[in-house]
Design a protein around this motif. Structure first.
Motif, mmCIF file in Angstrom:
data_model
loop_
_atom_site.group_PDB
_atom_site.id
_atom_site.type_symbol
_atom_site.label_atom_id
_atom_site.label_comp_id
_atom_site.label_asym_id
_atom_site.label_seq_id
_atom_site.Cartn_x
_atom_site.Cartn_y
_atom_site.Cartn_z
ATOM 1 N N GLU A 112 -50.089 -57.208 -52.969
ATOM 2 C CA GLU A 112 -50.963 -56.366 -52.149
ATOM 3 C C GLU A 112 -52.188 -57.146 -51.681
ATOM 4 O O GLU A 112 -52.580 -57.082 -50.509
ATOM 5 N N MET A 115 -51.260 -59.687 -49.090
ATOM 6 C CA MET A 115 -50.961 -59.034 -47.821
ATOM 7 C C MET A 115 -52.241 -58.720 -47.055
ATOM 8 O O MET A 115 -52.296 -58.876 -45.824
ATOM 9 N N ARG A 116 -53.270 -58.301 -47.773
ATOM 10 C CA ARG A 116 -54.562 -58.028 -47.118
ATOM 11 C C ARG A 116 -55.152 -59.321 -46.547
ATOM 12 O O ARG A 116 -55.709 -59.335 -45.441
ATOM 13 N N TYR A 175 -47.236 -62.678 -39.948
ATOM 14 C CA TYR A 175 -47.532 -62.883 -41.377
ATOM 15 C C TYR A 175 -46.929 -64.199 -41.866
ATOM 16 O O TYR A 175 -47.518 -64.883 -42.705
ATOM 17 N N ALA A 203 -45.199 -60.458 -49.746
ATOM 18 C CA ALA A 203 -46.273 -59.975 -48.872
ATOM 19 C C ALA A 203 -45.946 -60.279 -47.416
ATOM 20 O O ALA A 203 -46.193 -59.464 -46.527
ATOM 21 N N GLY A 207 -45.327 -57.304 -44.866
ATOM 22 C CA GLY A 207 -46.219 -57.293 -43.708
ATOM 23 C C GLY A 207 -45.446 -57.326 -42.411
ATOM 24 O O GLY A 207 -45.750 -56.586 -41.468
ATOM 25 N N PRO A 213 -50.517 -52.407 -47.027
ATOM 26 C CA PRO A 213 -50.706 -53.249 -48.210
ATOM 27 C C PRO A 213 -50.488 -52.551 -49.553
ATOM 28 O O PRO A 213 -49.843 -53.139 -50.433
#
Length: 268
Positions: A112, A115-116, A175, A203, A207, A213
């Protein structure tokens, strides 16, 4: 204040996820009898989270990511604690829940977080600046490097699938390019690179597939639950009772300090 009406009560649990009434079960508006035997479990996950079913290319990416995170052995705290819990006289469901409950920010949350981070770069932010900002908050960059693997064996298969999906027009590749940019930054001045790990690879997949996320962690929980279940079940057949984190023949190191005075209380 007026007493709540039947409508008020019904609206309290309003949902578009499912509809369950006498002789009727619908998932996202689709009768369950039409889904049984016609869609895969991966399709069902997508349907429940997104409201439709994925294209074949997107299904393949999601399924690959789910498979890749199923297990990482008893070294993983979530696996180890589930195995210990299984020897304590509780049900298999409790053992699985014990393992799942360990999946937090440090163990299980890097996907998570990565991913951010990648989302910032994918949106146009300078990759080096983003990396510097994330490094300023933690010594670990989420999704990169691994304590066991020089190169995570799951990296190449997953990223190859994403690259092919980009070529086929299934996903955009934003991504993926962001992750590759971070890898290049981390390789500067190093003899040994710091490649993306499984958290970073998934991720990228999640994404590219358009998941939010927080769902990167939720999907990881779904995936890792399979390994937790398998290990807990195996442990129940090995006959141990009250299994601890180390064999009884090995005693923990005694630090010796008296907790009240701070002085060494070890006998001489």
């Amino acid at each position: 204040m007026n007493d709540p009406s039947l409508r008020d009560v019904a609206d309290w649990w309003a949902t578009a996820v499912s509809r369950v009434e006498p002789d009727r079960i619908e998932l996202r508006g689709r009768p369950v009898q039409d889904l049984i035997g016609t869609i895969s479990f991966t399709d069902a996950i997508w349907l429940m989270l997104r409201g439709d079913t994925p294209t074949p290319g997107r299904r393949r990416l999601l399924e690959a990511a789910l498979v890749s995170s199923v297990d990482h052995g008893p070294h993983a705290p979530s696996i180890a604690v589930a195995r210990m819990a299984a020897t304590c006289g509780i049900g298999l469901n409790n053992a699985v829940a014990t393992g799942v409950n360990l999946l937090g920010d440090v163990h299980g949350g890097a996907g998570e977080q990565c991913m951010r981070m990648l989302a910032e770069i994918a949106a146009g932010a300078d990759a080096a600046e983003v990396v510097d900002r994330w490094r300023a908050t933690s010594r670990y960059l989420p999704g990169f490097g691994h304590r066991f693997h020089t190169v995570d064996p799951r990296r190449d298969p997953l990223l190859t699938l994403v690259e092919q999906a980009v070529t086929d027009g299934v996903v955009q590749g934003d991504y993926l390019r962001a992750a590759q940019a971070v890898e290049r930054i981390l390789a500067v001045g190093r003899r040994r690179p710091v490649p993306i790990n499984i958290d970073g690879c998934t991720a990228v997949v999640y994404g590219e597939l358009g998941f939010a996320p927080p769902l990167a962690r939720g999907l990881f929980v779904l995936s890792r639950s399979v390994g937790i279940l398998a290990h807990a079940w195996e442990e129940t057949g090995q006959g141990r009772r009250n299994k601890g984190p180390i064999p009884p023949s090995i005693l923990p190191t005694h630090l010796g300090d008296d907790p009240c005075t701070g002085e060494d209380s070890t006998p001489t």
